[in-house]
Design a protein around this motif. Structure first.
Motif, PDB file in Angstrom:
ATOM      1  N   UNK A  41       0.833  -1.204   0.000  1.00 11.04           N
ATOM      2  CA  UNK A  41       0.000   0.000   0.000  1.00 11.04           C
ATOM      3  C   UNK A  41       0.868   1.254   0.000  1.00 11.04           C
ATOM      4  N   UNK A  42       1.945   1.229   0.794  1.00  9.77           N
ATOM      5  CA  UNK A  42       2.853   2.377   0.831  1.00  9.77           C
ATOM      6  C   UNK A  42       3.500   2.607  -0.532  1.00  9.77           C
ATOM      7  N   UNK A  43       3.873   1.540  -1.213  1.00  8.22           N
ATOM      8  CA  UNK A  43       4.470   1.686  -2.548  1.00  8.22           C
ATOM      9  C   UNK A  43       3.489   2.353  -3.509  1.00  8.22           C
ATOM     10  N   UNK A  44       2.244   1.936  -3.464  1.00  7.50           N
ATOM     11  CA  UNK A  44       1.242   2.504  -4.373  1.00  7.50           C
ATOM     12  C   UNK A  44       0.982   3.979  -4.083  1.00  7.50           C
ATOM     13  N   UNK A  45       1.039   4.343  -2.821  1.00 12.62           N
ATOM     14  CA  UNK A  45       0.652   5.692  -2.416  1.00 12.62           C
ATOM     15  C   UNK A  45       1.823   6.673  -2.386  1.00 12.62           C
ATOM     16  N   UNK A  46       3.037   6.197  -2.579  1.00  8.34           N
ATOM     17  CA  UNK A  46       4.194   7.067  -2.461  1.00  8.34           C
ATOM     18  C   UNK A  46       4.594   7.346  -1.024  1.00  8.34           C
ATOM     19  N   UNK A  47       4.125   6.508  -0.091  1.00 11.24           N
ATOM     20  CA  UNK A  47       4.533   6.593   1.309  1.00 11.24           C
ATOM     21  C   UNK A  47       5.765   5.719   1.521  1.00 11.24           C
ATOM     22  N   UNK A  48       6.224   5.648   2.751  1.00 12.66           N
ATOM     23  CA  UNK A  48       7.418   4.852   3.051  1.00 12.66           C
ATOM     24  C   UNK A  48       7.077   3.819   4.120  1.00 12.66           C
ATOM     25  N   UNK A  49       7.084   2.569   3.727  1.00  6.20           N
ATOM     26  CA  UNK A  49       6.977   1.446   4.669  1.00  6.20           C
ATOM     27  C   UNK A  49       7.745   0.301   4.030  1.00  6.20           C
ATOM     28  N   UNK A  50       8.997   0.182   4.413  1.00 11.30           N
ATOM     29  CA  UNK A  50       9.865  -0.840   3.828  1.00 11.30           C
ATOM     30  C   UNK A  50       9.630  -2.181   4.523  1.00 11.30           C
ATOM     31  N   UNK A  51      10.085  -3.260   3.913  1.00 11.42           N
ATOM     32  CA  UNK A  51       9.830  -4.574   4.515  1.00 11.42           C
ATOM     33  C   UNK A  51      10.217  -4.676   5.987  1.00 11.42           C
ATOM     34  N   UNK A  52      11.349  -4.079   6.374  1.00 14.87           N
ATOM     35  CA  UNK A  52      11.789  -4.208   7.768  1.00 14.87           C
ATOM     36  C   UNK A  52      11.147  -3.181   8.687  1.00 14.87           C
ATOM     37  N   UNK A  53      10.182  -2.391   8.183  1.00 21.84           N
ATOM     38  CA  UNK A  53       9.411  -1.483   9.033  1.00 21.84           C
ATOM     39  C   UNK A  53       8.222  -2.189   9.672  1.00 21.84           C
ATOM     40  N   UNK A  54       8.084  -3.463   9.421  1.00 24.62           N
ATOM     41  CA  UNK A  54       7.066  -4.314  10.060  1.00 24.62           C
ATOM     42  C   UNK A  54       7.824  -5.285  10.950  1.00 24.62           C
ATOM     43  N   UNK A  55       7.703  -5.117  12.274  1.00 22.31           N
ATOM     44  CA  UNK A  55       8.547  -5.872  13.206  1.00 22.31           C
ATOM     45  C   UNK A  55       7.672  -6.741  14.107  1.00 22.31           C
ATOM     46  N   UNK A  56       7.589  -8.036  13.856  1.00 17.74           N
ATOM     47  CA  UNK A  56       6.778  -8.910  14.696  1.00 17.74           C
ATOM     48  C   UNK A  56       7.358  -9.098  16.095  1.00 17.74           C
ATOM     49  N   UNK A  57       6.457  -9.229  17.044  1.00 16.87           N
ATOM     50  CA  UNK A  57       6.756  -9.690  18.400  1.00 16.87           C
ATOM     51  C   UNK A  57       7.834  -8.862  19.098  1.00 16.87           C
ATOM     52  N   UNK A  58       7.606  -7.566  19.210  1.00 14.98           N
ATOM     53  CA  UNK A  58       8.534  -6.701  19.932  1.00 14.98           C
ATOM     54  C   UNK A  58       8.115  -6.663  21.403  1.00 14.98           C
TER      55      UNK A  58
END
Length: 293
Positions: free
Chosen positions: A119-136
């Motif tokens: 979704x970020x790629x489509x919208x021109x936002x920034x959410x890279x693969x490592x910006x999703x961090x499971x189990x912190x």
């Protein structure tokens, strides 16, 4: 041993597997290299497997889908990289038995994270693969903790030259494996985290700043709380949203005022994208909104 000189793609693939726990071949391809042929991603994963850094299981009930995960050795290698500084080293990799036991939930969490990245790629936002961090791990003192299914970092372009907005969220992915009331009780755990202040050693000194909440050491603002609901049809989703709204209504006013709480069906997220108004604010569940509104 990983040959980093072979390219950053190997490093990113291993980092994603170490952080996300598990992905299918297609999920990995869409995450790290959507602009090339999927065969290149398959070859990369096979290469990492030969090096002992990753392994796979096959799901016969899903068209023999291959599911990849970091081995203990691969996770140890990745844990030393600075880009994984918030990843939890206590869970260093997996073996095939462990992977089979948790594959369903892990792949649903990965699918949710992939939806935000795309979704970020489509919208021109920034959410890279490592910006999703499971189990912190989020400590509550006394050995207790809140461990969200994922912490999301998302930089939103406000448009019109207005700059960027940095958004953070605690994400809970529920596959209807627990009752609605038990799911709703998680809200109160997050309220405890919001209010938790670590005890200070010794007596406070004159003029000393009051202690800050534990979460303020990591986040400027308390992250919003997103519930992603899967595993049932529309009626089951409605039942869980009703229970979550009831749980939210019992929290203290300061928490409700400062922490946006929303829920959405994973089906709606995958169909319309997470930025679409598919989310239901738990303080006004009759409404629909974007998660970053």
């Amino acid at each position: 041993m990983l040959d980093v000189d072979a390219g950053s793609g190997d490093r990113l693939a291993l980092a994603v597997l170490a952080q996300y726990r598990m992905t299918t071949t297609e999920q990995m391809h869409l995450m790290i290299a959507p602009d090339v042929r999927i065969e290149q991603t398959r070859r990369r994963l096979v290469k990492l497997r030969k090096e002992g850094l990753v392994d796979r299981i096959t799901l016969p009930q899903a068209g023999r889908t291959r599911v990849w995960f970091a081995t203990h050795y691969g996770a140890e290698v990745a844990a030393e990289w600075p880009e994984l500084r918030e990843w939890q080293p206590a869970k260093l990799g997996a073996d095939r038995t462990a992977a089979r036991l948790k594959v369903g939930h892990a792949l649903t969490v990965t699918e949710t994270g992939l939806a935000f990245v795309q979704d970020a790629r489509r919208r021109g936002d920034v959410c890279r693969p490592l910006d999703w961090i499971p189990e912190v791990y989020q400590p509550l003192g006394g050995g207790e903790a809140v461990i969200p299914d994922a912490v999301l970092y998302y930089r939103r372009d406000l448009g019109g030259g207005q700059g960027w907005s940095m958004l953070r969220a605690f994400v809970e992915v529920d596959r209807a494996t627990m009752g609605p009331e038990r799911l709703a009780s998680k809200i109160h755990a997050y309220q405890r985290l919001y209010e938790y202040v670590p005890a200070m050693a010794g007596r406070p000194r004159a003029g000393q700043e009051p202690p800050e909440e534990a979460w303020q050491r990591r986040y400027r603002r308390f992250p919003r709380l997103l519930f992603v609901l899967d595993g049932t049809g529309p009626t089951g989703v409605e039942n869980r949203i009703t229970a979550l709204a009831a749980g939210a209504s019992l929290t203290r006013p300061a928490f409700r005022a400062n922490v946006p709480m929303l829920a959405a069906s994973l089906t709606d997220i995958l169909r319309d994208g997470p930025s679409a108004p598919v989310w239901r604010p738990l303080t006004a569940p009759e409404q629909q909104a974007s998660w970053h509104a």
